[in-house]
Write an enzyme that holds these catalytic residues in place. Structure first.
Site, PDB file in Angstrom:
ATOM      1  N   SER A 322       0.828  -1.203   0.000  1.00 43.12           N
ATOM      2  CA  SER A 322       0.000   0.000   0.000  1.00 43.12           C
ATOM      3  C   SER A 322       0.863   1.253   0.000  1.00 43.12           C
ATOM      4  CB  SER A 322      -0.938   0.000   1.215  1.00 43.12           C
ATOM      5  OG  SER A 322      -0.278   0.420   2.388  1.00 43.12           O
ATOM      6  N   TRP A 325       2.061   1.745  -3.538  1.00 44.06           N
ATOM      7  CA  TRP A 325       0.967   2.260  -4.371  1.00 44.06           C
ATOM      8  C   TRP A 325       0.875   3.777  -4.279  1.00 44.06           C
ATOM      9  CZ3 TRP A 325      -3.394   5.100  -3.048  1.00 44.06           C
ATOM     10  CH2 TRP A 325      -4.384   5.223  -4.030  1.00 44.06           C
ATOM     11  N   HIS A 326       1.168   4.347  -3.119  1.00 42.97           N
ATOM     12  CA  HIS A 326       1.015   5.782  -2.935  1.00 42.97           C
ATOM     13  C   HIS A 326       2.020   6.593  -3.740  1.00 42.97           C
ATOM     14  CE1 HIS A 326      -1.778   4.899   0.340  1.00 42.97           C
ATOM     15  NE2 HIS A 326      -2.129   6.158   0.276  1.00 42.97           N
ATOM     16  N   GLY A 327       3.151   6.036  -4.059  1.00 45.91           N
ATOM     17  CA  GLY A 327       4.075   6.817  -4.866  1.00 45.91           C
ATOM     18  C   GLY A 327       5.473   6.233  -4.908  1.00 45.91           C
TER      19      GLY A 327
END
Length: 483
Positions: A322, A325-327
């Site tokens: 996760s 996924w954010h960056g």
């Protein structure tokens, strides 16, 4: 085109006018065209190309998966669709980061081994529609759901503009059936949606953008601050991020309701969570459900024979993902790893925790609840440091100087928006009071819809007055546009 821009506030009424003169069976065309136009206003044509590629690949794979009888060919089709969609995400969001880190590694051995670095691409919305496409294929392949046969409705499922840039991440079974009635005017839904949109704008323009003044000043140059100034900025960032993101979500849900579409609720008082697991049941709900259903659950099934350790490892890997996924940043990786570590430790520590509360006579007491909320909030805030800091070096400086004293805090506070913080504090109090009334009446999002007409009109005028009088007039973008 931001939700809080003049252009958007003209775009929505214009779309309503067009829909009014369009027959219901063709309104999907108008909504799809408007969604594509909305995406094009970001002025990066390749974003629309990426959306079209993901839409075409996912639609065709879904149809073929449903028709295919051979288990072997089904697996090939399924993984082809998954890999193609992930390739779009990795190519647009992570390739420059991977090239940078590979060059840093190779540079330790020889300057001649460096690989050419591509330009950094804007990837607003890509993470959201790719994850939505992945869940659609997984639901068809593993859970036997039927694919959408109408290519137009499927394209609208991925592109529907209220949720295109920052979610919620919708499931096919929830959103696709609603799209056939999208654009049909419903007076109650429109009224409730308009109020929810205004409520979200109030959170963003009056609260989040005010908190940003102090947070940006401190986190923009952390080495000039220490002690209480850093600690206060970290607390404020937790609330800035919440009111920014939940404000966007309220605006997205409000627009959806105006068009007779109910999107997924994404927040439920996350900072009142009594554990990190509870926090993730309340924060970015559509995303956390995606992570749990499509990453944690399959991995947990593979590791089920390891019992608690299997659960802990599956949670750590899922929430580490996760963060990725954010960056494309090590800060996000560490943030995800911290949440994975919190959740993994909670699984292993839970029996001991229960015994401690029993021994102290605190089990199921108010003191236990308050303690758990306080501990959870501080664990989440600690992780936010790595999420917000401009670099790992900045984050480590903040961590090492959080308790370095209180000198200079008053001057820093006055220099960076003391009055604005007071206005934000009063606004937050108003938001909390409304949330308390909603909770006590058990009406939730339909509270104002069930309220007497005079109260509804008072709420409309109060919100408009609050936004006009106290908004920051900054047209600042939403934080989660970066993810």
């Amino acid at each position: 085109m931001n939700f809080n821009s003049i252009e958007f506030l003209l775009f929505v009424p214009g779309l309503f006018l067009c829909l009014y003169f369009t027959a219901q069976r063709f309104r999907w065309v108008m909504l799809l065209g408007a969604s594509f136009y909305f995406y094009l206003t970001l002025k990066h044509l390749y974003l629309l190309v990426a959306l079209l590629v993901v839409s075409a690949v996912t639609y065709l794979c879904g149809i073929l998966l449903d028709r295919c009888q051979s288990g072997g060919w089904k697996r090939i089709l399924f993984w082809s669709g998954i890999i193609a969609n992930l390739s779009v995400l990795v190519g647009m969001k992570y390739l420059p980061f991977l090239e940078r880190n590979l060059n840093a590694l190779l540079g330790r051995f020889s300057t001649h081994l460096a690989v050419p670095e591509g330009r950094v691409l804007v990837s607003i919305g890509v993470s959201y529609f790719v994850f939505q496409a992945l869940s659609y294929l997984i639901d068809i392949h593993l859970y036997g759901e039927k694919p959408e046969r109408h290519a137009g409705y499927f394209a609208l499922y991925l592109a529907f503009f209220p949720k295109l840039l920052q979610g919620p991440i919708e499931r096919g079974r929830d959103l696709l059936p609603q799209l056939r009635e999208a654009g049909r005017f419903d007076h109650d839904e429109f009224q409730a949606g308009l109020l929810q949109f205004g409520w979200g704008m109030f959170k963003k323009a009056v609260v989040a953008d005010r908190l940003a003044i102090y947070v940006n000043a401190v986190y923009g140059d952390v080495h000039s601050y220490s002690g209480l100034s850093l600690l206060f900025a970290t607390y404020l960032y937790a609330f800035q991020l919440y009111y920014d993101f939940s404000g966007y979500t309220d605006m997205a849900l409000g627009i959806g309701r105006m068009f007779n579409v109910r999107l997924t609720q994404n927040f439920n008082a996350p900072y009142l969570a009594s554990s990190v697991a509870d926090f993730w049941r309340r924060w970015h709900i559509s995303f956390s459900r995606w992570i749990l259903d499509y990453l944690f659950a399959p991995l947990h099934m593979q590791l089920r024979y390891w019992k608690k350790w299997g659960t802990a490892i599956a949670l750590f890997v899922a929430f580490l993902s996760s963060g990725i996924w954010h960056g494309a940043s090590w800060g996000f990786v560490i943030w995800g790893a911290l949440h994975g570590l919190y959740l993994a430790c909670s699984v292993l520590y839970k029996p001991l925790q229960k015994k401690i509360y029993q021994r102290l006579g605190l089990e199921k007491s108010l003191a236990q609840k308050v303690w758990q909320i306080a501990v959870t909030f501080h664990l989440v805030c600690f992780a936010w440091i790595f999420f917000r800091a401009n670099s790992i070096a900045d984050a480590l400086y903040v961590v090492s100087h959080l308790f370095a004293g209180v000198s200079g805090f008053g001057k820093v506070l006055l220099a960076h928006g003391g009055t604005d913080l007071a206005i934000a504090a009063v606004s937050i109090l108003v938001i909390w009071l409304v949330a308390l009334v909603k909770e006590r009446t058990r009406l939730g999002a339909d509270f104002f819809q069930a309220a007497p007409l005079p109260l509804r009109w008072s709420a409309y005028f109060g919100l408009v007055a609050g936004i006009l009088l106290f908004n920051m007039d900054s047209n600042a973008g939403f934080i989660y546009f970066n993810f």
